[in-house]
Design a protein around this motif. Sequence first.
Motif, PDB file in Angstrom:
ATOM      1  N   ARG A 170       0.783  -0.965  -0.263  1.00  0.00           N
ATOM      2  CA  ARG A 170       0.069  -0.150   0.332  1.00  0.00           C
ATOM      3  C   ARG A 170       0.412   1.329  -0.189  1.00  0.00           C
ATOM      4  O   ARG A 170       1.634   0.956   0.821  1.00  0.00           O
ATOM      5  N   ALA A 171       0.496   2.062  -0.792  1.00  0.00           N
ATOM      6  CA  ALA A 171       1.125   3.359  -0.611  1.00  0.00           C
ATOM      7  C   ALA A 171       0.671   4.862  -0.583  1.00  0.00           C
ATOM      8  O   ALA A 171      -0.515   4.209  -1.046  1.00  0.00           O
ATOM      9  N   TRP A 172       1.303   5.301   0.240  1.00  0.00           N
ATOM     10  CA  TRP A 172       0.498   6.876   0.321  1.00  0.00           C
ATOM     11  C   TRP A 172       0.594   7.504  -0.781  1.00  0.00           C
ATOM     12  O   TRP A 172       1.618   7.514  -2.131  1.00  0.00           O
ATOM     13  N   VAL A 173      -1.056   8.225  -1.291  1.00  0.00           N
ATOM     14  CA  VAL A 173      -1.250   9.760  -2.814  1.00  0.00           C
ATOM     15  C   VAL A 173      -1.060  10.599  -1.919  1.00  0.00           C
ATOM     16  O   VAL A 173      -0.756  11.182  -2.648  1.00  0.00           O
ATOM     17  N   ALA A 174      -2.284  11.127  -0.616  1.00  0.00           N
ATOM     18  CA  ALA A 174      -2.238  12.116  -0.407  1.00  0.00           C
ATOM     19  C   ALA A 174      -2.723  12.361   0.791  1.00  0.00           C
ATOM     20  O   ALA A 174      -3.269  11.354   1.353  1.00  0.00           O
ATOM     21  N   ALA A 232       1.878  12.500  -2.965  1.00  0.00           N
ATOM     22  CA  ALA A 232       3.674  11.747  -3.078  1.00  0.00           C
ATOM     23  C   ALA A 232       3.394  12.200  -4.549  1.00  0.00           C
ATOM     24  O   ALA A 232       2.552  12.645  -5.484  1.00  0.00           O
ATOM     25  N   ALA A 233       5.030  11.325  -4.218  1.00  0.00           N
ATOM     26  CA  ALA A 233       5.579  11.839  -6.095  1.00  0.00           C
ATOM     27  C   ALA A 233       4.417  11.277  -7.126  1.00  0.00           C
ATOM     28  O   ALA A 233       4.494  12.133  -8.480  1.00  0.00           O
ATOM     29  N   ARG A 248      -1.343  15.814 -10.876  1.00  0.00           N
ATOM     30  CA  ARG A 248      -2.702  15.308 -11.840  1.00  0.00           C
ATOM     31  C   ARG A 248      -3.534  15.379 -10.528  1.00  0.00           C
ATOM     32  O   ARG A 248      -4.579  14.900 -11.462  1.00  0.00           O
ATOM     33  N   PHE A 249      -3.520  15.054  -9.542  1.00  0.00           N
ATOM     34  CA  PHE A 249      -4.417  14.622  -7.807  1.00  0.00           C
ATOM     35  C   PHE A 249      -3.943  15.986  -7.410  1.00  0.00           C
ATOM     36  O   PHE A 249      -3.778  16.745  -7.046  1.00  0.00           O
ATOM     37  N   THR A 250      -5.960  16.283  -7.247  1.00  0.00           N
ATOM     38  CA  THR A 250      -6.279  17.096  -6.133  1.00  0.00           C
ATOM     39  C   THR A 250      -6.730  16.357  -4.799  1.00  0.00           C
ATOM     40  O   THR A 250      -8.065  15.516  -5.506  1.00  0.00           O
ATOM     41  N   ILE A 251      -6.591  16.532  -3.265  1.00  0.00           N
ATOM     42  CA  ILE A 251      -7.224  15.632  -2.653  1.00  0.00           C
ATOM     43  C   ILE A 251      -7.266  17.319  -1.906  1.00  0.00           C
ATOM     44  O   ILE A 251      -7.306  18.612  -2.233  1.00  0.00           O
ATOM     45  N   SER A 252      -9.046  17.590  -2.009  1.00  0.00           N
ATOM     46  CA  SER A 252     -10.171  18.688  -1.123  1.00  0.00           C
ATOM     47  C   SER A 252     -10.778  17.814  -0.182  1.00  0.00           C
ATOM     48  O   SER A 252     -10.880  16.555  -0.064  1.00  0.00           O
ATOM     49  N   SER A 284       1.175  15.719  10.016  1.00  0.00           N
ATOM     50  CA  SER A 284       3.660  15.498   9.129  1.00  0.00           C
ATOM     51  C   SER A 284       3.448  14.958   8.336  1.00  0.00           C
ATOM     52  O   SER A 284       5.410  15.047   7.750  1.00  0.00           O
ATOM     53  N   ASP A 285       3.359  13.686   8.406  1.00  0.00           N
ATOM     54  CA  ASP A 285       3.565  12.464   7.806  1.00  0.00           C
ATOM     55  C   ASP A 285       2.959  11.583   7.364  1.00  0.00           C
ATOM     56  O   ASP A 285       1.129  11.810   7.710  1.00  0.00           O
ATOM     57  N   GLN A 286       2.671  10.624   6.144  1.00  0.00           N
ATOM     58  CA  GLN A 286       1.841   9.703   6.040  1.00  0.00           C
ATOM     59  C   GLN A 286       1.707   8.348   7.167  1.00  0.00           C
ATOM     60  O   GLN A 286       1.135   7.263   6.354  1.00  0.00           O
ATOM     61  N   TYR A 287       2.741   8.684   7.894  1.00  0.00           N
ATOM     62  CA  TYR A 287       2.643   6.862   8.823  1.00  0.00           C
ATOM     63  C   TYR A 287       1.106   6.978   9.728  1.00  0.00           C
ATOM     64  O   TYR A 287       1.065   7.691  10.249  1.00  0.00           O
TER      65      TYR A 287
END
Length: 122
Positions: free
Chosen positions: A45-49, A61-62, A67-71, A104-107
């Motif tokens: 599993r990978a973090w996206v936003a 994430a790169a 291309r992606f927008t979180i809202s 502050s992080d994706q964990y």
Amino acid sequence: QVQLVEAGGGSVQAGGSLRLSCAASGFTYRRYCMGWFRQAPGEERAWVARIYSDGGAPYYAASGKGRFTISQDNAKNTLYLQMAILKPEDTAMYYCAAKFGACSDQYQYTYWGQGTQVTVSS
């Protein structure tokens, strides 16, 4: 009981767009870090936003940057992920997640949705 319910996945051709949504319930939509993750078959599993529920700059994430927008719509307790210029490598199950506190992080996210499938064909 905390619930995160994703919707909006589907099958699109490369170059297309999709908007995912995540309806949150069972907690006050304040002071939570809300995130999107994805998992392709055979991969981790990978973090996206992610974005803080109370506002502030989003993080990407790169893989999806540009291309992606979180809202989010705080009045509706709903998180979104607008995805554009989709590529076959974006094919994955997409998950919404939440954790109380700093963004502050994706964990170490605490709560997870069941996921919504995105399939991009070439």
